[in-house]
Design an enzyme around this catalytic site. Structure first.
Site: not given
Ligand SMILES: Cc1cc2nc3c(=O)[nH]c(=O)nc-3n(C[C@H](O)[C@H](O)[C@H](O)COP(=O)(O)OP(=O)(O)OC[C@H]3O[C@@H](n4cnc5c(N)ncnc54)[C@H](O)[C@@H]3O)c2cc1C
Lengths: 370, 414
Positions: B251, B380
């Site tokens: 990626e 983050e």
């Molecule tokens: C437009 C779009 C397309 C996507 N496409 C795909 C796809 O094709 N396939 C797929 O599998 N996924 C996909 N995703 C998912 C994407 O990988 C996740 O949304 C992303 O990794 C964040 O995970 P979460 O949504 O669970 O948020 P969380 O991980 O719950 O995060 C919530 C907040 O907490 C912060 N946070 C979390 N952990 C930490 C840490 N250790 N330190 C500091 N801050 C932290 C994050 O930065 C964020 O601000 C997509 C997302 C979007 C928005």
């Protein structure tokens, strides 16, 4: 694509780094900061023996005849070392002005001394608070005589001569004036960064010779500033990176709440952001160095972005350095304030960042209209 | 220091260019081009994208870094960049293959056996089959290894139950790469396995999710007793995390070195045409300062890309430091879009109205960018990567180490 320095240039950089590690540890900057001496004469002399001042000066005038990429790597190292010497004034400004616009006679008269470090030159545009370049210059040049005041002039207290901007009958012009003559009065003025000195210079009928075409002063000064902006940006880059490294090392060794402070995410992220600023600056500086060394039309914009990025990164590095050290960061004894001071001095010395941003937009619009 | 190709690179560029000239039309450089997140769900766009990919495959210009035996040409990474630079100068349909070609293909090539590669790679490469990435779950995003979808062995099959979410493009994909938990009694990262799933299998249900900008680029994907043959497993049972890392590394490798220069051009244009107190906004010092900052920053990102290309050109693989591009670039784009809206003053809030020329485009951008700051590693998480993997700072202390997955504390919502 080869957007990087060559192996030879990197070797030169390493040589400069080794030399400065020996001749310009931070204690040398501190010595100047804490004493009345305006700069480290020993370091300036040793740097000249290494050929630093003469890097881009042609061999016929006693220089090494290298290009600007070589001078850029030297600048980065001088910046890392916080070298307390009048290098920028003499080498990036006075030397550049003479290389750009000097007559054969002027070149023969000044360049050998600049290359050997026996002479120090400086560059004086502004006259009062608020000015950033050639705007509002009132100093007069008439019949080969100068009248007026320049304030502040970086290294004006120690320079042998200055390239200055003055109004003549044909408009704003650049002129060279020897500072050791009747009709020149110099007074040291306090400096925010006392490891670098500055002065007020009054001219009362001092003899001066026009540099370049009379009336071409504003355009010429701009060209000199653009060239110096790229080189100073490399000093700023070096300083920012050193401040970053010292801060990171300190944070790895400092424990609080049973763990190194570098393990706190709030602080890790701040270091990550600072690292990004420094990387962006390095990239913009490389572009500036490319434009400078090839003397391309892109230099106008390249100089602006090198300088704008470098001012921001170094200022931020200085601010973060103190904050992330905690109490000791605020002490005279620790070196943080030397970076904090140098960063601020460099961020205004060629004109404030805002003035360069203004210039950048003007140039972008010119480019768009063309 | 220069921007020139080596002689070999120049020769390759000429070859690529010649093929493109024979097979596509030059694009107008002022054309705004692709949207940011690839939310292309209409059938005509998909058909056009597939046709172009097939044409490239037939001409030997698809997935050029892949081995020749699977349809690639064994090209180097820098050649791939050169190809991309040249292709972007031509009028082509939007690229809907980013995930398949950028992430799924390389993972299959790295961890698949010969039979698997022969089964999947040629049609992935030719664009005949579309692929998606089934990684994230409602309770596993940044903390991907916290995923809960399970697979239980039954004869020669695995039976999958659970839910994936945010799966870009799932609604029109044929295959998906899937990470599931095969052992909840093992430690978190040790209990995972990696499969390729046929998206047309019984029990797979895809429900599009509407984004803040009305687009439906991503989906929820539900698995109810979905059977996946064991032959579709990549690497050993329990080694899924290592395979997932390969996917995530790829990626990052999809770098472009492109900047956001045109957005600045649009901002200048807008500032020249909007009146601020009797004069064009571009004469306003505060406007100039912002534009200069944006320009400087976007060039910084672009030239950092050039430094990465230089490393590629010398044969080095880009490392975690290339996280900078998305981290800085996405936030910058968001700020520029916000500024574009503000330039219009009160009228900046009117959408689709001509009262602020060009402002609507900034609305679209402002609504698209938040997704970019989350997808593919949030800001983050990228800062964590830079501070730990580039700067070598200590890792986060964690509450989930050395315990069986089933015993790890969870929030009330999960
Ligand atoms: C437009 C779009 C397309 C996507 N496409 C795909 C796809 O094709 N396939 C797929 O599998 N996924 C996909 N995703 C998912 C994407 O990988 C996740 O949304 C992303 O990794 C964040 O995970 P979460 O949504 O669970 O948020 P969380 O991980 O719950 O995060 C919530 C907040 O907490 C912060 N946070 C979390 N952990 C930490 C840490 N250790 N330190 C500091 N801050 C932290 C994050 O930065 C964020 O601000 C997509 C997302 C979007 C928005």
């Amino acid at each position: 694509m080869n957007f990087d320095f060559s192996e030879d240039q990197k070797l030169l950089q390493q040589t400069a780094r080794n030399f400065l590690a020996e001749h310009s540890p931070l204690s040398v900057c501190r010595e100047v900061l804490e004493s009345d001496q305006p700069y480290s004469q020993a370091l300036f002399k040793a740097a000249a023996e290494m050929g630093f001042q003469g890097t881009v000066i042609p061999e016929e005038y006693g220089g090494a005849g290298f290009g600007y990429l070589e001078l850029a790597v030297v600048a980065e190292e001088l910046g890392r070392a916080l070298a307390p010497i009048p290098f920028a004034s003499s080498t990036y400004l006075a030397t550049e002005a003479i290389l750009l616009a000097g007559s054969d006679e002027q070149k023969s008269q000044y360049l050998p001394g600049l290359a050997s470090g026996e002479a120090i030159g400086t560059f004086a545009l502004v006259e009062k608070p608020g000015q950033n370049g050639t705007e509002g210059v009132e100093t007069k040049l008439s019949g080969g005589k100068l009248t007026g005041t320049k304030l502040p002039v970086l290294d004006g207290d120690v320079a042998d001569f200055a390239v200055i901007a003055a109004q003549s009958d044909s408009g704003l012009s650049l002129a060279i004036v020897d500072l050791d003559q009747a009709g020149v009065t110099r007074t040291s003025v306090g400096s925010f960064d006392p490891s670098r000195s500055m002065a007020r210079i009054e001219f009362k009928g001092a003899a001066a010779s026009v540099l370049g075409k009379e009336g071409d002063g504003a355009a010429l000064a701009d060209r000199v500033l653009d060239r110096a902006a790229v080189l100073v940006a490399f000093e700023q880059l070096g300083g920012a990176e050193r401040a970053f490294e010292i801060t990171k090392d300190f944070m790895n060794g400092r424990y609080a709440f049973g763990r190194p402070i570098s393990s706190f995410q709030a602080l890790k992220h701040r270091l990550a952001d600072l690292w990004c600023e420094i990387q962006l600056t390095r990239s913009n500086c490389y572009y500036g160095a490319w434009a400078l060394s090839n003397d391309t039309p892109e230099l106008g914009i390249a100089a602006c972005i090198s300088r704008i990025a470098a001012c921001k990164a170094y200022d931020l590095a200085g601010v973060e350095m103190i904050q992330l050290h905690g109490g000791v960061g605020y002490t005279w004894e620790y070196d943080c304030h030397m970076f904090y001071r140098r960063a601020k001095l460099l961020s205004v010395m060629l004109g404030s960042p805002a003035s360069w941003k203004d210039k950048l937009v003007t140039r972008l619009r010119e480019q768009k209209a063309a | 220091m220069d921007f020139k190709d080596t002689p070999e690179e120049a020769a390759f560029r000429a070859e690529a260019r010649a093929w493109l000239e024979a097979n596509a039309e030059l694009a107008d450089p002022n054309d705004p081009g692709d949207d940011v997140l690839g939310e292309r769900t209409d059938p005509a766009t998909i058909a056009a994208a597939k046709a172009w990919q097939k044409k490239k495959a037939d001409g030997g210009w698809a997935c050029i870094t892949w081995p020749e035996e699977y349809g690639g040409r064994g090209a180097t990474s820098i050649q791939n960049v050169i190809w991309g630079q040249e292709e972007s100068k031509f009028k082509t349909p939007p690229n809907i293959f980013g995930i398949g070609i950028g992430m799924c293909g390389p993972t299959v090539l790295t961890h698949g056996d010969d039979r698997q590669k022969k089964q999947w790679i040629p049609k992935l490469l030719s664009g005949e089959e579309l692929w998606c990435q089934l990684f994230s779950e409602p309770s596993a995003g940044s903390d991907l290894a916290g995923l809960r979808t399970t697979a239980v062995k039954d004869g020669d099959d695995w039976v999958v139950n659970g839910q994936k979410i945010w799966t870009t493009g799932a609604q029109f994909c044929d295959w998906g790469i899937l990470v599931v938990r095969t052992d909840a009694t093992a430690a978190k990262h040790a209990g995972l396995s990696y499969f390729v799933v046929d998206m047309h299998s019984p029990g797979v249900e895809v429900r599009p999710i509407t984004q803040i900008n009305h687009g439906q680029g991503f989906n929820e994907v539900f698995f109810s007793d979905v059977r996946i043959p064991d032959a579709n497993r990549l690497s050993e049972v329990g080694n899924g995390w290592a395979v997932a890392i390969t996917t995530l590394m790829n990626e990052r490798a999809s770098i472009g070195g492109g900047g956001t220069g045109d957005v600045i051009g649009d901002l200048i244009e807008l500032a020249e045409n909007v009146d601020h107190g009797g004069r064009p906004a571009i004469e306003d010092a505060s406007v100039r300062e912002r534009i200069a900052d944006f320009y400087t920053r976007s060039r910084g990102v672009q030239y950092t890309g050039y430094r990465t290309l230089t490393a590629l050109s010398k044969g080095t693989t880009p490392g975690p430091e290339s996280s900078l591009g998305k981290l800085v670039g996405a936030a910058l784009a968001q700020e520029m879009a916000a500024f574009g809206i503000e330039l219009g003053g009160v009228a900046g809030a009117t959408h689709g109205d001509i009262s602020t020329p060009g402002a609507s485009a900034f609305h679209d951008m402002y609504l698209a960018i938040p997704g970019l700051r989350i997808a593919g590693g949030t800001d983050e998480v990228l800062r964590n990567i830079i501070s730990e993997r580039v700067l070598g700072l200590p890792p986060e202390s964690r509450a989930d180490k050395g315990i069986a997955f089933k015993d790890i504390p969870t929030g009330p919502a999960s």
